[in-house]
Design an enzyme around this catalytic site. Sequence first.
Site, short mmCIF file in Angstrom:
data_model
loop_
_atom_site.label_atom_id
_atom_site.label_comp_id
_atom_site.label_asym_id
_atom_site.label_seq_id
_atom_site.Cartn_x
_atom_site.Cartn_y
_atom_site.Cartn_z
CE LYS A 136 9.31 -8.29 4.04
NZ LYS A 136 9.86 -9.52 4.64
C1 LIG Z 1 9.30 -10.82 4.52
C2 LIG Z 1 10.16 -11.96 4.88
C3 LIG Z 1 9.85 -13.29 4.49
C4 LIG Z 1 8.57 -13.65 3.74
O1 LIG Z 1 8.60 -13.23 2.40
P1 LIG Z 1 7.25 -13.12 1.55
O2 LIG Z 1 7.63 -12.46 0.29
O3 LIG Z 1 6.32 -12.28 2.39
O4 LIG Z 1 6.72 -14.50 1.35
C5 LIG Z 1 10.75 -14.30 4.80
N1 LIG Z 1 11.88 -14.03 5.51
C6 LIG Z 1 12.20 -12.78 5.91
C7 LIG Z 1 13.46 -12.57 6.68
C8 LIG Z 1 11.37 -11.70 5.61
O5 LIG Z 1 11.70 -10.46 6.02
#
Ligand SMILES: *Cc1c(COP(=O)(O)O)cnc(C)c1O
Length: 500
Positions: free
Chosen positions: A113
């Site tokens: 993120k």
């Molecule tokens: C948010 C997240 C995901 C999922 O990603 P999306 O864009 O919501 O599909 C997968 N792995 C981790 C570690 C995350 O923080």
Amino acid sequence: MQYQSTRNKNISVSSAEAIKTGLSADGGLFVPVSIPEVDIEDIELLADKSYSERAYFVLSKFLTDFTEDELRECIANAYTKEKFETENVAPVYKLNAYTYFLELWHGPTCAFKDMALQILPHLLTTSMKKTAEDKEIVILVATSGDTGKAALEGFKDVNGTRIIVFYPNNGVSEIQKLQMATQEGNNVSVAAVSGNFDDAQNGVKSIFTDEGYKALLDNNHFKLSSANSINWGRLVPQIVYYFSAYADLLKNGEISLGEAINVVVPTGNFGNILAAYYAKKMGLPIAKLICASNENNVLTDFIRTGVYNKNRLFHTTVSPSMDILISSNLERFLYDLTDKNDELIKQWMSELAQSGVYKVPQNLKDKISSLFWADYCDDNETMAAIKQCEEEYGYVVDTHTAVAKSVYDKYVCQTNDRTKTVIASTASPFKFNQSVLIALGGHQAVAGKDEFMLLEELSKKSGMKIPASLGELKGKPVIFDMVCEKEQMRQIVSDFLKIE
Ligand SMILES: *Cc1c(COP(=O)(O)O)cnc(C)c1O
């Protein structure tokens, strides 16, 4: 390039307006009117470029109302050496002759993120200036873990913004709690809410929809905004790293120009994999998009059957960031899939809200199957994938990445497709150290150990360095130890902003 709402294509705004507003007033998501296309020669040129240059290449195609200087400044503020513990921001790791991991977790909070939340605050403040908005932005976040900390790190000390994060007191891991409670910065606040994630989220939602409270904020020159993944400013930076991965593979002679690769994404809200879909649409040679889910396998069923049905048991898994039953960004994909049929999208989304189910017709289902392949795995398979990856290759992955690896192995098994494949690696194994250590050494590997002993243990086992941002937590003073009731959340916002 103008942006329109997925629920009403007559709404048309600039990218700055779309980023500032977040969600369209009709409840739809903002999408670009068209997906810009790139030439393969331009992709070739990316091979010798830095991550920042690659980011400029992609962002400039979508954020056309930003000047070159504005974009370059946003990028320079986000992808710095201080914030990303590696030279090239999102390096590609070669596992074997046809499998690669795209490591998206070298940022300050050790999860992917950061890739978007490091730049979003700068895109947002630039958008405020461009739209002559003179209020200060107040970001409100309810978090189940990763997003809150990544948003805090992204917004900390960014002029013209304040951020308040609420997390469920009993709903996040110890390390996540520590990460937030020790947050530094002159414009941040953090509070635990007694209850679960829904309590925190409902509290935030009720602030967002309280017109009287909004007016009060308005009078005090504040404007509420959100940092969650429905904002276009969070999605567009994610397209960059697929181009970057392809450019790295080219540069290292792993693929030839124009050779199509597969992409595997551990999916929750459908943001990350949607970015890969947009990259493909732009002309990046991508063959299959492989959507990996954990036991919350709504998307697996949808991609296989064309029926989206959220009426099912919610599973708490070892990959908590994918524990989601409503994947909001799917709406953007459906809009594209139906050739911008805003009426149909509106209908499906209202069916989803009312009954929890909608169904796409056969011709669209076929189109989805030609683009995507989907499967899921349970916690046992996730844990087995971590162990197997370590034993066979000496490479340790986190639980979310392990879901992707497990599903990819199923894909290869069923299809025999040996196309070169990039797996999105979405978190550092250190962030989910407890589960990772149990996968590697059983429950005795973690018994009686605190967070910092677990970090040390994992470092020993994996041969990897403890990420500085996690190791440093040990000596950091706790700044935020406030625990509030759901009903007190508004007061906490007011106190922080010194209003009323
Ligand atoms: C948010 C997240 C995901 C999922 O990603 P999306 O864009 O919501 O599909 C997968 N792995 C981790 C570690 C995350 O923080």
